[in-house]
Design a protein around this motif. Structure first.
Motif, short mmCIF file in Angstrom:
data_model
loop_
_atom_site.label_atom_id
_atom_site.label_comp_id
_atom_site.label_asym_id
_atom_site.label_seq_id
_atom_site.Cartn_x
_atom_site.Cartn_y
_atom_site.Cartn_z
N GLN A 78 57.76 6.04 37.74
CA GLN A 78 57.86 6.94 36.59
C GLN A 78 58.29 8.35 37.02
O GLN A 78 59.01 9.03 36.29
CB GLN A 78 56.52 7.00 35.84
CG GLN A 78 56.13 5.67 35.23
CD GLN A 78 57.25 5.05 34.42
OE1 GLN A 78 57.79 5.68 33.51
NE2 GLN A 78 57.61 3.83 34.73
N GLN A 79 57.87 8.77 38.18
CA GLN A 79 58.30 10.08 38.66
C GLN A 79 59.80 10.08 38.92
O GLN A 79 60.50 11.06 38.65
CB GLN A 79 57.54 10.45 39.94
CG GLN A 79 57.68 11.92 40.32
CD GLN A 79 56.58 12.37 41.25
OE1 GLN A 79 55.93 11.55 41.90
NE2 GLN A 79 56.35 13.66 41.33
N PHE A 95 35.56 5.67 40.89
CA PHE A 95 36.99 5.46 40.65
C PHE A 95 37.80 6.57 41.30
O PHE A 95 37.43 7.75 41.27
CB PHE A 95 37.29 5.45 39.15
CG PHE A 95 36.72 4.26 38.42
CD1 PHE A 95 37.50 3.14 38.19
CD2 PHE A 95 35.40 4.26 37.98
CE1 PHE A 95 36.98 2.04 37.53
CE2 PHE A 95 34.87 3.16 37.33
CZ PHE A 95 35.66 2.04 37.10
N ALA A 96 38.94 6.19 41.87
CA ALA A 96 39.95 7.15 42.29
C ALA A 96 40.91 7.34 41.13
O ALA A 96 41.49 6.36 40.64
CB ALA A 96 40.69 6.63 43.52
N VAL A 97 41.09 8.57 40.66
CA VAL A 97 41.86 8.85 39.46
C VAL A 97 43.13 9.60 39.83
O VAL A 97 43.11 10.55 40.62
CB VAL A 97 41.05 9.68 38.45
CG1 VAL A 97 41.85 9.93 37.18
CG2 VAL A 97 39.73 8.97 38.12
N ALA A 98 44.25 9.14 39.26
CA ALA A 98 45.53 9.84 39.40
C ALA A 98 46.03 10.18 38.00
O ALA A 98 46.11 9.30 37.14
CB ALA A 98 46.55 8.98 40.13
N ARG A 99 46.34 11.44 37.78
CA ARG A 99 46.83 11.87 36.46
C ARG A 99 48.30 12.29 36.58
O ARG A 99 48.66 13.11 37.42
CB ARG A 99 46.01 13.04 35.93
CG ARG A 99 46.46 13.52 34.55
CD ARG A 99 45.86 14.88 34.24
NE ARG A 99 44.42 14.82 34.11
CZ ARG A 99 43.77 14.57 32.98
NH1 ARG A 99 44.45 14.38 31.87
NH2 ARG A 99 42.46 14.54 32.96
N GLN A 100 49.12 11.72 35.71
CA GLN A 100 50.54 12.05 35.64
C GLN A 100 50.89 12.29 34.18
O GLN A 100 50.92 11.36 33.38
CB GLN A 100 51.38 10.91 36.23
CG GLN A 100 52.88 11.22 36.30
CD GLN A 100 53.65 10.00 36.80
OE1 GLN A 100 53.64 8.96 36.15
NE2 GLN A 100 54.30 10.13 37.94
#
Length: 215
Positions: A78-79, A95-100
């Motif tokens: 997506q990037q 949880f390991a969280v990634a925000r995009q």
């Protein structure tokens, strides 16, 4: 099962993934009349492009996925394709969280997600969650989903039926099982049936509205 699922992603055995938005989402979601700004839970999200469709429609998205490989592929693709802003990362409980952008991806076990972590959720979308689970796990999934979303929350469920027995994933889940799993805690409306996916499997689409309190 956890390691088998990760192995599928490492080996690229992800025939369940679509390279476009699922047509049922674009066709039926607007009819649910869910207000823009409502946060949408997407369990077992993989790297589904449906999450960006929801974000483009004005919904913050919280996707939960066991395989970190799926999350990293989503972020990278997506990037590159959408010139997305950078990714912020943090931890939330286990949880390991990634925000995009408007999409948050929570890497971990969906069944470990607690209601206190998703108190902003107001809607949900399941295109490949229920049908990814073996029969013994599906009732647990339906109950956990009901525990996580508030009364009145609406969502869309896409299911599959095929004539190959119950080999999967994706597994075959028929109307009778959907009724049994969800009717105790959701009002069900069959929105569409009879269409076939790219592999010729019969799809059915359901609108769900959370009852209250839990049965």
């Amino acid at each position: 099962m956890r390691e088998q699922w990760r192995q599928r992603w490492r080996e690229g055995r992800i025939g369940f993934h679509r390279n476009d938005t699922h047509p049922a989402l674009a066709h039926f979601w607007p009819g649910l009349d869910i207000a823009a700004g409502t946060k949408v839970l997407v369990p077992l999200c993989g790297k589904s492009l449906d999450m960006h469709w929801l974000a483009d429609a004005g919904h913050p998205v919280l996707g939960v996925e066991l395989a970190p490989e799926a999350i990293e592929q989503f972020l990278d693709e997506q990037q590159a394709s959408r010139s997305q802003a950078g990714v912020s990362r943090y931890r939330q409980g286990g949880f390991a969280v990634a925000r995009q952008g408007m999409v948050e991806l929570w890497q971990g076990d969906f069944f470990h997600l607690h209601i206190r972590q998703v108190d902003e959720i107001g809607a949900f979308y399941d295109r490949a969650s229920l049908i990814a689970l073996p029969p013994a796990t599906r009732q647990r999934y339906a109950l956990h989903l009901a525990q996580l979303v508030p009364p009145g929350a609406q969502g869309l469920l896409v299911s599959l039926q095929h004539g190959e027995g119950d080999h999967g994933p994706p597994y075959s889940v028929n109307k009778a099982e959907i009724d049994m799993l969800f009717t105790p805690n959701f009002v069900l409306t069959e929105l569409g049936s009879g269409s076939r996916d790219a592999q010729g499997r019969m799809e059915s689409v359901w609108g769900l509205c959370r009852r209250g309190p839990l049965a």
